[in-house]
Design a protein around this motif. Structure first.
Motif, mmCIF file in Angstrom:
data_model
loop_
_atom_site.group_PDB
_atom_site.id
_atom_site.type_symbol
_atom_site.label_atom_id
_atom_site.label_comp_id
_atom_site.label_asym_id
_atom_site.label_seq_id
_atom_site.Cartn_x
_atom_site.Cartn_y
_atom_site.Cartn_z
ATOM 1 N N LYS B 145 0.790 -1.234 0.000
ATOM 2 C CA LYS B 145 0.000 0.000 0.000
ATOM 3 C C LYS B 145 0.823 1.284 0.000
ATOM 4 O O LYS B 145 0.439 2.244 -0.674
ATOM 5 N N PRO B 146 1.943 1.331 0.752
ATOM 6 C CA PRO B 146 2.737 2.573 0.706
ATOM 7 C C PRO B 146 3.149 2.955 -0.717
ATOM 8 O O PRO B 146 3.346 4.132 -1.016
ATOM 9 N N LEU B 147 3.249 1.956 -1.601
ATOM 10 C CA LEU B 147 3.673 2.225 -2.981
ATOM 11 C C LEU B 147 2.631 3.032 -3.759
ATOM 12 O O LEU B 147 2.919 3.547 -4.834
ATOM 13 N N LEU B 148 1.381 3.095 -3.230
ATOM 14 C CA LEU B 148 0.346 3.894 -3.888
ATOM 15 C C LEU B 148 0.823 5.331 -4.045
ATOM 16 O O LEU B 148 0.490 6.002 -5.009
ATOM 17 N N LYS B 149 1.645 5.795 -3.088
ATOM 18 C CA LYS B 149 2.130 7.175 -3.102
ATOM 19 C C LYS B 149 2.962 7.461 -4.328
ATOM 20 O O LYS B 149 2.975 8.572 -4.814
ATOM 21 N N ILE B 150 3.708 6.439 -4.807
ATOM 22 C CA ILE B 150 4.502 6.666 -6.019
ATOM 23 C C ILE B 150 3.767 6.118 -7.240
ATOM 24 O O ILE B 150 4.372 5.706 -8.216
ATOM 25 N N LYS B 151 2.401 6.086 -7.146
ATOM 26 C CA LYS B 151 1.537 5.774 -8.288
ATOM 27 C C LYS B 151 1.667 4.332 -8.789
ATOM 28 O O LYS B 151 1.466 4.073 -9.973
ATOM 29 N N VAL B 152 2.043 3.420 -7.918
ATOM 30 C CA VAL B 152 2.017 2.006 -8.314
ATOM 31 C C VAL B 152 0.571 1.533 -8.191
ATOM 32 O O VAL B 152 -0.061 1.748 -7.151
ATOM 33 N N PRO B 153 -0.023 0.931 -9.256
ATOM 34 C CA PRO B 153 -1.434 0.509 -9.173
ATOM 35 C C PRO B 153 -1.596 -0.743 -8.311
ATOM 36 O O PRO B 153 -1.856 -1.834 -8.814
ATOM 37 N N VAL B 154 -1.466 -0.556 -6.999
ATOM 38 C CA VAL B 154 -1.458 -1.685 -6.074
ATOM 39 C C VAL B 154 -2.740 -2.512 -6.154
ATOM 40 O O VAL B 154 -2.703 -3.737 -6.213
ATOM 41 N N TYR B 155 -3.904 -1.824 -6.197
ATOM 42 C CA TYR B 155 -5.183 -2.550 -6.195
ATOM 43 C C TYR B 155 -5.332 -3.392 -7.458
ATOM 44 O O TYR B 155 -5.823 -4.516 -7.412
ATOM 45 N N GLU B 156 -4.920 -2.806 -8.580
ATOM 46 C CA GLU B 156 -5.023 -3.543 -9.844
ATOM 47 C C GLU B 156 -4.104 -4.764 -9.822
ATOM 48 O O GLU B 156 -4.490 -5.845 -10.243
ATOM 49 N N ILE B 157 -2.888 -4.571 -9.310
ATOM 50 C CA ILE B 157 -1.938 -5.692 -9.240
ATOM 51 C C ILE B 157 -2.522 -6.795 -8.357
ATOM 52 O O ILE B 157 -2.480 -7.973 -8.701
ATOM 53 N N ALA B 158 -3.116 -6.381 -7.227
ATOM 54 C CA ALA B 158 -3.680 -7.375 -6.312
ATOM 55 C C ALA B 158 -4.825 -8.131 -6.975
ATOM 56 O O ALA B 158 -4.922 -9.357 -6.842
ATOM 57 N N LEU B 159 -5.687 -7.416 -7.711
ATOM 58 C CA LEU B 159 -6.812 -8.075 -8.370
ATOM 59 C C LEU B 159 -6.304 -9.031 -9.453
ATOM 60 O O LEU B 159 -6.796 -10.148 -9.602
#
Lengths: 273, 266
Positions: B145-159
């Motif tokens: 989740k902290p990577l969301l700050k640098i615009k990594v699409p964490v939710y999409e990767i998780a899905l």
């Protein structure tokens, strides 16, 4: 109410028109059976209504809202869609995850989500499978989960795109029973796409399509009586209706209304006694 | 059979370790792997072995499952240990031929390397035996989740990860079906030269790819019709809960760290 006005559409890289100036109005709480052979445009029109197809001409209005880029998500909120292939619409890793998927998308708070998932699974009789993985379910069970996923969103309209065609006869029967109950309980408008005319008997109205146009629009019994129209459009009468036809040729007097196979057997039995 | 290898053989029973939050399990097992490299004498290795054994016993999983985790890697372990023994020099020389020699230091190093492998595999097997892959994916999502700050699409990767996990059995089934269909037409997958066998895989992969793409398209349509728009405006059905037991596990790991560094001083 769904209003489709003068829709014309061709798939990309295709010369022929999948839909050709099609207009139809569907009243609330009607059970519509949409029939036609492969490529008649019946799936395409359902997808147009749900905003899943782009680049068509004409107008679609769902419950008073004209379908466009701004309203497409609101309209999808009112429509539950169940597709043909049980495996290819199962998004979640378990049954309850899959039912929850649509609720997650609509940002439903978790406590409410848990409740609605449970209720939806109860409606389709899949509660005891809540934590199972899709690979351990039969096709019929997966389709019931897909129905639960649709109904959990409390839609007003339910579209089933050949949702029973990959199921065995028992799974098919179960789906139809559940649909009947759901329609009553949730006051749904149902659009059921099929090429099996025996599945249309429960419908209030049958729409027969060919070449992207509406060929017939009638109650099931009335349509079954028009055997030539059915044959001309590449469909087959239900088995019991075929039998009726043959019996009529043999000079036996038969009741006009539609009878499924069980009823037919009963009627013959009475007749023979 | 394939599915077993990929799914890390999760054993669905109830134990203290099973009930831990997947995040604490994931972080602690990675931490332990790093810790293993700090062991430098008999005492510290014995200490880590004892803690590993204690953890294994806490999982209540039968020991044979751990053996199954080690077995596929046994050749790599043996090879590495042998190389260590034969090539490392120092101490008393017991045997020697050309550049090869067996020395006391070599033997000790061999045992250390073996212990390292053994402990690392055991601890990561604890993770995979007690945590369903889906929960590991959830843990990865949560920790990223902290990577969301640098615009990594964490939710999409998780899905994507969870959909990939969900489709593995489906595609495995499909592979089996295609192979059976080819077998029925006289293809033999289990004999012939290596090149011939590799060649017979191509007619499996092509239909498999085509069907995977079709499935993907169907799935995308189904997801869209169910209101999926991507992004973070979604609520979550599965939630992870950090419990007291997780804190205790972390404290326990801190104690193990302290113990290890004390033993290093010996």
């Amino acid at each position: 109410m769904i209003e489709v006005k003068n829709i014309t559409y061709s798939y990309p890289n295709s010369d022929s028109k999948a839909l050709n100036d099609l207009s139809v109005t569907i009243q609330d709480q009607q059970w519509i059976a949409l029939v036609g052979h492969n490529g008649s445009g019946k799936s395409t029109i359902a997808r147009v209504i749900d905003g899943l197809v782009e680049g068509y001409q004409g107008e679609v209005t769902v419950n008073g809202m004209p379908l466009n880029d701004d309203t497409v998500w609101d309209i999808r909120d009112q429509i539950g869609f169940v597709f043909q292939n049980p495996d290819n619409q199962f998004v979640g890793a378990t049954v309850q995850d899959d039912v929850a998927f649509g609720l997650e998308n609509r940002n439903v708070p978790r406590p409410e989500m848990v409740e609605r998932v449970q209720q939806a699974l109860e409606v389709v009789g899949m509660s005891e499978f809540a934590t199972r993985e899709p690979s351990s379910l039969s096709g019929g069970q997966k389709q019931r989960v897909a129905l639960a996923g649709a109904i959990a969103l409390q839609p007003k309209i339910l579209i089933l795109d050949e949702a029973t065609s990959m199921l065995d006869p028992q799974g098919r029967q179960e789906m139809l029973e559940i649909l009947k109950q759901m329609k009553q309980r949730f006051e749904l408008t149902i659009i059921m796409i099929t090429h099996d005319l025996s599945e249309t008997a429960m419908a209030d109205r049958v729409l027969l399509m060919n070449h992207g146009q509406l060929v017939a629009d009638a109650q099931p019994e009335k349509l079954f009586a028009r055997t030539q129209v059915i044959k001309d459009n590449g469909l087959e009468l239900p088995y019991s209706e075929q039998l009726k036809e043959q019996l009529a040729v043999a000079g036996i007097d038969l009741p006009r209304e539609y009878m499924n196979e069980d009823r037919m057997v009963e009627w013959l039995w009475d007749k023979l006694n | 059979m394939f599915t077993k290898v990929i799914f890390g053989r999760y054993v669905p029973i109830d134990s203290v370790i099973h009930r831990l939050d997947p995040r604490s399990k994931l972080v602690l097992s990675l931490y332990f792997i790093v810790l293993v490299f700090f062991a430098n004498n008999w005492q510290s290795y014995a200490f880590l072995a004892a803690t590993t054994l204690a953890t294994i016993l806490l999982t209540k999983v039968q020991l044979k499952f751990f053996w199954e985790g080690i077995r596929p890697l046994i050749f790599i372990i043996i090879l590495t240990v042998l190389l260590q023994i034969v090539f490392s020099a120092g101490g008393t020389v017991y045997w020697h031929w050309g550049i090869f020699s067996i020395t006391s230091m070599g033997l000790v190093n061999g045992v250390y390397v073996f212990m390292r492998f053994f402990l690392i595999i055991c601890m990561s097997t604890v993770l995979t035996l007690t945590t369903p892959p889906l929960l590991i994916a959830d843990a990865v999502e949560s920790l990223m989740k902290p990577l969301l700050k640098i615009k990594v699409p964490v939710y999409e990767i998780a899905l994507m990860l969870s959909i990939a996990l969900r489709f593995i059995p489906t595609l495995m089934d499909e592979t089996q079906k295609i192979m059976n269909a080819q077998r029925a037409r006289g293809v033999n997958f289990s004999s012939g030269s290596l090149i011939k066998r590799v060649k017979s895989i191509v007619p499996i992969l092509i239909p498999l790819f085509i069907s995977a793409f079709n499935r993907a398209e169907d799935l995308a349509t189904a997801m869209e019709s169910r209101g999926y728009r991507g992004g973070d405006h979604r609520s979550k059905f599965r939630i992870l809960k950090w419990r007291g037991a997780d804190t205790i596990a972390c404290v326990g790991m801190a104690a193990i760290t302290a113990g290890l560094f004390l033993l290093r001083l010996l």
